[in-house]
Scaffold this motif. Structure first.
Motif, PDB file in Angstrom:
ATOM      1  N   UNK A 260      -9.904 -21.584  16.559  1.00 58.71           N
ATOM      2  CA  UNK A 260      -8.775 -20.951  15.873  1.00 58.71           C
ATOM      3  C   UNK A 260      -8.149 -19.861  16.748  1.00 58.71           C
ATOM      4  N   UNK A 261      -8.986 -19.088  17.433  1.00 59.88           N
ATOM      5  CA  UNK A 261      -8.453 -18.043  18.307  1.00 59.88           C
ATOM      6  C   UNK A 261      -7.680 -18.660  19.474  1.00 59.88           C
ATOM      7  N   UNK A 262      -8.213 -19.734  20.046  1.00 56.63           N
ATOM      8  CA  UNK A 262      -7.508 -20.399  21.145  1.00 56.63           C
ATOM      9  C   UNK A 262      -6.142 -20.926  20.707  1.00 56.63           C
ATOM     10  N   UNK A 263      -6.032 -21.342  19.445  1.00 60.41           N
ATOM     11  CA  UNK A 263      -4.744 -21.823  18.937  1.00 60.41           C
ATOM     12  C   UNK A 263      -3.813 -20.676  18.542  1.00 60.41           C
TER      13      UNK A 263
ATOM     14  N   UNK B 139      -8.156 -11.959  26.541  1.00 68.16           N
ATOM     15  CA  UNK B 139      -9.539 -11.843  27.007  1.00 68.16           C
ATOM     16  C   UNK B 139     -10.468 -12.286  25.893  1.00 68.16           C
ATOM     17  N   UNK B 140     -11.343 -13.239  26.184  1.00 70.67           N
ATOM     18  CA  UNK B 140     -12.286 -13.764  25.191  1.00 70.67           C
ATOM     19  C   UNK B 140     -13.668 -13.844  25.810  1.00 70.67           C
ATOM     20  N   UNK B 141     -14.681 -13.381  25.072  1.00 66.78           N
ATOM     21  CA  UNK B 141     -16.076 -13.556  25.478  1.00 66.78           C
ATOM     22  C   UNK B 141     -16.706 -14.654  24.637  1.00 66.78           C
ATOM     23  N   UNK B 142     -17.566 -15.450  25.276  1.00 57.75           N
ATOM     24  CA  UNK B 142     -18.292 -16.477  24.537  1.00 57.75           C
ATOM     25  C   UNK B 142     -19.525 -16.895  25.330  1.00 57.75           C
ATOM     26  N   UNK B 143     -20.406 -17.612  24.654  1.00 54.60           N
ATOM     27  CA  UNK B 143     -21.583 -18.187  25.292  1.00 54.60           C
ATOM     28  C   UNK B 143     -21.254 -19.561  25.852  1.00 54.60           C
ATOM     29  N   UNK B 144     -21.955 -19.939  26.915  1.00 51.56           N
ATOM     30  CA  UNK B 144     -21.786 -21.292  27.437  1.00 51.56           C
ATOM     31  C   UNK B 144     -22.330 -22.324  26.453  1.00 51.56           C
ATOM     32  N   UNK B 145     -23.146 -21.894  25.497  1.00 48.90           N
ATOM     33  CA  UNK B 145     -23.655 -22.812  24.482  1.00 48.90           C
ATOM     34  C   UNK B 145     -22.546 -23.327  23.577  1.00 48.90           C
ATOM     35  N   UNK B 146     -21.393 -22.663  23.619  1.00 53.48           N
ATOM     36  CA  UNK B 146     -20.304 -22.991  22.697  1.00 53.48           C
ATOM     37  C   UNK B 146     -19.147 -23.726  23.361  1.00 53.48           C
ATOM     38  N   UNK B 147     -19.355 -24.241  24.545  1.00 47.66           N
ATOM     39  CA  UNK B 147     -18.339 -25.095  25.151  1.00 47.66           C
ATOM     40  C   UNK B 147     -17.279 -24.382  25.953  1.00 47.66           C
ATOM     41  N   UNK B 148     -17.626 -23.988  27.175  1.00 45.69           N
ATOM     42  CA  UNK B 148     -16.691 -23.277  28.043  1.00 45.69           C
ATOM     43  C   UNK B 148     -15.496 -24.149  28.403  1.00 45.69           C
ATOM     44  N   UNK B 149     -15.735 -25.417  28.697  1.00 46.82           N
ATOM     45  CA  UNK B 149     -14.652 -26.297  29.126  1.00 46.82           C
ATOM     46  C   UNK B 149     -13.601 -26.452  28.035  1.00 46.82           C
ATOM     47  N   UNK B 150     -14.037 -26.510  26.786  1.00 46.93           N
ATOM     48  CA  UNK B 150     -13.070 -26.692  25.699  1.00 46.93           C
ATOM     49  C   UNK B 150     -12.181 -25.465  25.552  1.00 46.93           C
ATOM     50  N   UNK B 151     -12.758 -24.281  25.677  1.00 46.05           N
ATOM     51  CA  UNK B 151     -11.943 -23.071  25.599  1.00 46.05           C
ATOM     52  C   UNK B 151     -10.881 -23.081  26.685  1.00 46.05           C
ATOM     53  N   UNK B 152     -11.288 -23.407  27.900  1.00 47.39           N
ATOM     54  CA  UNK B 152     -10.333 -23.421  29.004  1.00 47.39           C
ATOM     55  C   UNK B 152      -9.226 -24.431  28.759  1.00 47.39           C
ATOM     56  N   UNK B 153      -9.583 -25.636  28.333  1.00 51.02           N
ATOM     57  CA  UNK B 153      -8.566 -26.669  28.149  1.00 51.02           C
ATOM     58  C   UNK B 153      -7.628 -26.327  26.993  1.00 51.02           C
ATOM     59  N   UNK B 154      -8.156 -25.748  25.922  1.00 55.23           N
ATOM     60  CA  UNK B 154      -7.297 -25.380  24.796  1.00 55.23           C
ATOM     61  C   UNK B 154      -6.293 -24.300  25.187  1.00 55.23           C
ATOM     62  N   UNK B 155      -6.737 -23.310  25.941  1.00 57.20           N
ATOM     63  CA  UNK B 155      -5.836 -22.247  26.368  1.00 57.20           C
ATOM     64  C   UNK B 155      -4.781 -22.775  27.343  1.00 57.20           C
ATOM     65  N   UNK B 156      -5.195 -23.666  28.226  1.00 55.63           N
ATOM     66  CA  UNK B 156      -4.231 -24.255  29.168  1.00 55.63           C
ATOM     67  C   UNK B 156      -3.203 -25.106  28.439  1.00 55.63           C
TER      68      UNK B 156
END
Length: 215
Positions: free
Chosen positions: A133-136, A149-166
């Motif tokens: 929701x934040x990425x959207x 700026x967003x902090x997160x764990x790698x357990x929660x899918x780093x690649x998805x955050x990057x792709x959603x923001x892009x």
């Protein structure tokens, strides 16, 4: 020293990792900062201390809102603290920097808690119910050349955050990393994480990353 009401999550290593990145931004007297999921207000206060002229903090927890207001009063920082769900209270406004350390711990199911301190970390089976929701939503309140700026764990899918923001037209980099030992909550879920293949057998630490996304 930050005070907090019962049920408000205390700042930990991920908060301070993100706070250091936030303080490195150019926060002049005209800068507008939005802190989503503010908790104790640690990030809002760091932004104000770093020179931000206008700081808005948002949290869905009324206790977190009260805690942030109290800490701002104690540290003599002015700013706006509002109760609400993510960007709902600030729709239509624009910010130069948006910062968030949201709940991102993978949980047993996709039912988000509506009370209690668990709401500060539980984020659905994949840990992404708030992150997605934040990425959207966050890009919609970024000013031109604004920074998210967003902090997160790698357990929660780093690649998805990057792709959603892009996908929202942002230029994305990981600007900070830290390996952090499991605390009480993650230690209690280690077997769950192992069964899902999120960690290796016996692993008892997670990597935290900080994204910097620029419009």
């Amino acid at each position: 020293m930050l005070l907090r009401l019962p049920g408000v999550y205390p700042p930990q290593e991920d908060t301070w990792l993100l706070a250091d990145v936030l303080a490195a931004e150019s926060l002049g007297p005209g800068s507008r900062v939005l802190d989503i999921c503010t908790g104790t207000g640690a990030l809002s206060l760091r932004a104000a201390a770093a020179g931000a002229g206008y700081v808005t903090a948002v949290d869905i927890s009324r206790r977190a809102v009260a805690t942030t207001r109290f800490n701002a009063f104690l540290q003599r920082h002015s700013g706006r603290v509002v109760h609400g769900d993510l960007i709902a209270p600030v729709q239509g406004q624009r910010f130069d920097v948006v910062v968030s350390n949201p709940p991102y711990v993978p949980a047993y199911d996709d039912v988000l808690p509506v009370r209690g301190i668990e709401r500060a970390w539980d984020a659905g089976v994949d840990g992404r119910l708030l992150l997605d929701r934040i990425c959207r939503q966050a890009p919609t309140v970024l000013a031109e050349s604004g920074v998210l700026l967003i902090a997160q764990s790698v357990l929660s899918g780093v690649e998805k955050t990057q792709s959603m923001l892009e996908e929202h037209g942002l230029s994305v980099d990981i600007v900070a990393r830290a390996e952090i030992p499991f605390g009480r909550v993650l230690s209690s879920r280690a077997a769950l994480f192992e069964s899902r293949g999120l960690i290796s057998p016996g692993q008892r630490s997670e990597e935290i990353v900080v994204f910097r996304a620029v419009r």
